[in-house]
Design a protein around this motif. Structure first.
Motif, mmCIF file in Angstrom:
data_model
loop_
_atom_site.group_PDB
_atom_site.id
_atom_site.type_symbol
_atom_site.label_atom_id
_atom_site.label_comp_id
_atom_site.label_asym_id
_atom_site.label_seq_id
_atom_site.Cartn_x
_atom_site.Cartn_y
_atom_site.Cartn_z
ATOM 1 N N CYS A 9 -3.386 4.173 -1.468
ATOM 2 C CA CYS A 9 -4.532 4.320 -0.540
ATOM 3 C C CYS A 9 -3.995 5.256 0.664
ATOM 4 C CB CYS A 9 -5.182 3.211 0.015
ATOM 5 S SG CYS A 9 -6.184 3.227 1.599
ATOM 6 N N ARG B 243 -5.434 1.033 8.831
ATOM 7 C CA ARG B 243 -4.196 0.001 8.294
ATOM 8 C C ARG B 243 -4.740 -1.362 9.097
ATOM 9 N NH1 ARG B 243 -1.545 5.307 9.595
ATOM 10 N NH2 ARG B 243 -0.718 4.461 11.376
ATOM 11 N N PHE C 49 3.277 -1.194 4.356
ATOM 12 C CA PHE C 49 2.999 0.139 3.906
ATOM 13 C C PHE C 49 4.168 1.003 3.352
ATOM 14 C CE2 PHE C 49 -0.009 -1.568 6.664
ATOM 15 C CZ PHE C 49 -1.273 -1.322 6.154
ATOM 16 N N VAL D 59 0.685 -1.279 -0.223
ATOM 17 C CA VAL D 59 0.074 0.132 -0.100
ATOM 18 C C VAL D 59 0.841 1.394 0.150
ATOM 19 C CG1 VAL D 59 -1.487 1.289 1.261
ATOM 20 C CG2 VAL D 59 -2.001 -0.997 1.035
ATOM 21 N N LEU E 42 -7.197 -3.033 6.726
ATOM 22 C CA LEU E 42 -6.487 -3.384 5.369
ATOM 23 C C LEU E 42 -5.866 -4.561 5.915
ATOM 24 C CD1 LEU E 42 -5.137 -0.049 3.731
ATOM 25 C CD2 LEU E 42 -7.072 -1.408 3.239
ATOM 26 N N LEU F 178 -6.270 -6.313 -1.865
ATOM 27 C CA LEU F 178 -4.963 -6.900 -1.514
ATOM 28 C C LEU F 178 -4.890 -8.357 -1.163
ATOM 29 C CD1 LEU F 178 -4.281 -3.815 1.121
ATOM 30 C CD2 LEU F 178 -3.109 -4.108 -0.998
ATOM 31 N N GLY G 191 -6.693 3.587 -5.297
ATOM 32 C CA GLY G 191 -7.684 3.354 -4.335
ATOM 33 C C GLY G 191 -8.669 4.208 -4.428
ATOM 34 N N THR H 145 0.653 -7.258 4.679
ATOM 35 C CA THR H 145 0.702 -5.896 3.603
ATOM 36 C C THR H 145 2.013 -4.921 4.302
ATOM 37 O OG1 THR H 145 -1.567 -5.958 3.398
ATOM 38 C CG2 THR H 145 -0.468 -3.658 3.145
ATOM 39 N N MET I 239 0.858 4.825 0.586
ATOM 40 C CA MET I 239 -0.153 5.615 1.563
ATOM 41 C C MET I 239 0.476 7.120 1.752
ATOM 42 S SD MET I 239 0.769 4.521 5.434
ATOM 43 C CE MET I 239 -0.019 6.011 6.042
#
Length: 179
Positions: free
Chosen positions: A83, A91, A103, A8, A94, A69, A35, A101, A10
Motif C-alpha cells: 500500500c 498510516r 511499515f 505494510v 491503517l 491488516l 493493496g 503495524t 509502502m
C-alpha cells in the motif's frame, strides 16, 4: 515460529512494493495482498485517466486495507499488504485498525523509479502520476515503527535486509536473514 505484526510495504508507484511484499510473504510464511486489489472501480478509472486520487477517494480504500491488516483473510495470524501509505494521516488510519503495524518503506531516487515505471505496464497507474505521489509522500515519524529500505539491490537481497531488520525489532538479531 515467529508471530509477525501486520506489515505494510509502502512507497510510491514503481518502488517494488508488490514484488518485495510477495517475496517477503513467502519468506515469512504469511499471506501477501496487493493493496491495488482493494481499490474500487471508480478509483482505478480515475487513476487510469491520469487523475491523482484525493483523500476522499482514498479513505474507504484505506479503511478496507486497515480492516484486512486487523483481521487477515483465512484466519492467518498476520499478513503483508502492499500500500502506498504516502501520508501520515493514511498510516494513522491503517494503525487505527492494527496499532502494531510495521511499515516497510521502499524508497529510491526519482530517476530510478521513473526508469522502472517506463519499462512496466500497469492496469491503471500511469507513470505520469509519479510526480503527484512524490509530492504527497510524507516522511515517517520516529513514533511510526518502520524499516526504511533503499531499492538499489535485487528484490531477494532487499527481503534479506528486511527480515534482518524485523528480527532486530523483535529482539532476534538476524535469525531470519539468509547467510
Amino acid at each position: 515460529m515467529t508471530a509477525w505484526p501486520p506489515l505494510v510495504v509502502m512507497g510510491v508507484s514503481g518502488c517494488g512494493k508488490s514484488t518485495v511484499g510477495s517475496l517477503l510473504g513467502k519468506r515469512l510464511g504469511i499471506p501477501f495482498f496487493d493493496g491495488d486489489d482493494f481499490h474500487p472501480a471508480a478509483n482505478k478509472a480515475k487513476m487510469a485517466g491520469g487523475v491523482p486520487l484525493n483523500d476522499d477517494d482514498r479513505a474507504p480504500w484505506l479503511a478496507e486495507i486497515g480492516a484486512a491488516l486487523a483481521n487477515p483473510a483465512g484466519g492467518a495470524a498476520s499478513c503483508i499488504i502492499a500500500c502506498s501509505a504516502l501520508k501520515r494521516s493514511y498510516r494513522d488510519l491503517l494503525r487505527s485498525f492494527a496499532p502494531d503495524t510495521v511499515f516497510i518503506h521502499l524508497s529510491g531516487d526519482t530517476a530510478t523509479i521513473s526508469e522502472r515505471l517506463s519499462t512496466r505496464t500497469h492496469e491503471y497507474m500511469p507513470g505520469s502520476l509519479l510526480a503527484s505521489q512524490l509530492a504527497t509522500l510524507e516522511p515517517l515519524g520516529s513514533d511510526e515503527v518502520h524499516v526504511p529500505v533503499g531499492i538499489h539491490q535485487d528484490p531477494a537481497s532487499l527481503v534479506d535486509r528486511i527480515v534482518g531488520e524485523l528480527d532486530m525489532l523483535h529482539g532476534k538479531p538476524t535469525a531470519g536473514a539468509k547467510a
